[in-house]
Design a protein around this motif. Sequence first.
Motif, PDB file in Angstrom:
ATOM      1  N   VAL A 127       0.851  -1.179   0.000  1.00  0.00           N
ATOM      2  CA  VAL A 127       0.000   0.000   0.000  1.00  0.00           C
ATOM      3  C   VAL A 127       0.890   1.234   0.000  1.00  0.00           C
ATOM      4  N   GLN A 128       0.372   2.320  -0.502  1.00  0.00           N
ATOM      5  CA  GLN A 128       1.116   3.578  -0.464  1.00  0.00           C
ATOM      6  C   GLN A 128       0.962   4.243   0.895  1.00  0.00           C
ATOM      7  N   ALA A 129       1.914   5.080   1.207  1.00  0.00           N
ATOM      8  CA  ALA A 129       1.864   5.814   2.472  1.00  0.00           C
ATOM      9  C   ALA A 129       0.545   6.558   2.592  1.00  0.00           C
ATOM     10  N   GLY A 130      -0.025   6.505   3.793  1.00  0.00           N
ATOM     11  CA  GLY A 130      -1.322   7.117   4.023  1.00  0.00           C
ATOM     12  C   GLY A 130      -2.490   6.160   3.849  1.00  0.00           C
ATOM     13  N   GLY A 131      -2.213   4.996   3.286  1.00  0.00           N
ATOM     14  CA  GLY A 131      -3.261   4.023   3.052  1.00  0.00           C
ATOM     15  C   GLY A 131      -3.592   3.195   4.280  1.00  0.00           C
ATOM     16  N   SER A 132      -4.481   2.232   4.083  1.00  0.00           N
ATOM     17  CA  SER A 132      -4.964   1.397   5.178  1.00  0.00           C
ATOM     18  C   SER A 132      -4.947  -0.075   4.789  1.00  0.00           C
ATOM     19  N   LEU A 133      -4.791  -0.911   5.790  1.00  0.00           N
ATOM     20  CA  LEU A 133      -4.920  -2.350   5.641  1.00  0.00           C
ATOM     21  C   LEU A 133      -5.562  -2.903   6.901  1.00  0.00           C
ATOM     22  N   ARG A 134      -6.232  -4.021   6.773  1.00  0.00           N
ATOM     23  CA  ARG A 134      -6.770  -4.711   7.941  1.00  0.00           C
ATOM     24  C   ARG A 134      -6.251  -6.143   7.943  1.00  0.00           C
ATOM     25  N   LEU A 135      -5.575  -6.482   9.003  1.00  0.00           N
ATOM     26  CA  LEU A 135      -5.088  -7.848   9.182  1.00  0.00           C
ATOM     27  C   LEU A 135      -6.086  -8.649  10.006  1.00  0.00           C
ATOM     28  N   SER A 136      -6.197  -9.919   9.679  1.00  0.00           N
ATOM     29  CA  SER A 136      -7.076 -10.827  10.422  1.00  0.00           C
ATOM     30  C   SER A 136      -6.264 -12.010  10.927  1.00  0.00           C
ATOM     31  N   CYS A 137      -6.690 -12.548  12.042  1.00  0.00           N
ATOM     32  CA  CYS A 137      -6.016 -13.714  12.626  1.00  0.00           C
ATOM     33  C   CYS A 137      -7.093 -14.643  13.172  1.00  0.00           C
ATOM     34  N   GLY A 148       2.754 -15.380   9.788  1.00  0.00           N
ATOM     35  CA  GLY A 148       3.167 -14.039   9.394  1.00  0.00           C
ATOM     36  C   GLY A 148       2.543 -13.609   8.087  1.00  0.00           C
ATOM     37  N   THR A 149       2.331 -12.305   7.965  1.00  0.00           N
ATOM     38  CA  THR A 149       1.833 -11.725   6.722  1.00  0.00           C
ATOM     39  C   THR A 149       2.601 -10.427   6.466  1.00  0.00           C
ATOM     40  N   GLN A 150       3.062 -10.255   5.250  1.00  0.00           N
ATOM     41  CA  GLN A 150       3.924  -9.128   4.909  1.00  0.00           C
ATOM     42  C   GLN A 150       3.099  -7.870   4.651  1.00  0.00           C
ATOM     43  N   VAL A 151       3.558  -6.781   5.237  1.00  0.00           N
ATOM     44  CA  VAL A 151       2.984  -5.459   4.974  1.00  0.00           C
ATOM     45  C   VAL A 151       4.099  -4.576   4.422  1.00  0.00           C
ATOM     46  N   THR A 152       3.865  -4.016   3.259  1.00  0.00           N
ATOM     47  CA  THR A 152       4.851  -3.147   2.623  1.00  0.00           C
ATOM     48  C   THR A 152       4.201  -1.812   2.314  1.00  0.00           C
ATOM     49  N   VAL A 153       4.796  -0.748   2.823  1.00  0.00           N
ATOM     50  CA  VAL A 153       4.272   0.594   2.624  1.00  0.00           C
ATOM     51  C   VAL A 153       5.300   1.399   1.832  1.00  0.00           C
ATOM     52  N   SER A 154       4.894   1.883   0.694  1.00  0.00           N
ATOM     53  CA  SER A 154       5.796   2.646  -0.170  1.00  0.00           C
ATOM     54  C   SER A 154       5.521   4.140  -0.033  1.00  0.00           C
ATOM     55  N   SER A 155       6.572   4.911  -0.217  1.00  0.00           N
ATOM     56  CA  SER A 155       6.431   6.372  -0.069  1.00  0.00           C
ATOM     57  C   SER A 155       5.997   7.012  -1.361  1.00  0.00           C
TER      58      SER A 155
END
Length: 125
Positions: free
Chosen positions: A12-22, A118-125
């Motif tokens: 996701v780009q900076a400022g965005g949102s994600l929701r992780l579930s477990c 584990g789940t990868q989260v990548t935030v780009s600028s």
Amino acid sequence: QVQLVESGGGSVQAGGSLRLSCVASGYTPSIKCMAWFRQGPGKEREGVAGIYSRGDKPYYANAVNGRFTISQDNAKNTAYLQMNSLKPEDTAMYYCAASVGYYCDYPVPAHFGYWGQGTQVTVSS
């Protein structure tokens, strides 16, 4: 035994949102605390957020307080991490963890006996 399966990571780009579930399965009544940890490249695993099974007094690391929200749906044996206003420094592998002890006030890895893959989260600028 308890099994944990995370989902919801992504890029996701900076400022965005994600929701992780477990999703937890197995002997879930033994769980007293659910937490999310993250581990960035070359960094130690750190506690991000934690919540007791009764749902009160969630813990947040200073770096995410006000941006992340931990919640749970006990009927579905599922914990969530809503991540808003994401920053590049949030980039990491995120892990869900469960403890049979009361360690949500300040989650540290040694107190958690059950982990997801584990789940990868990548935030780009």
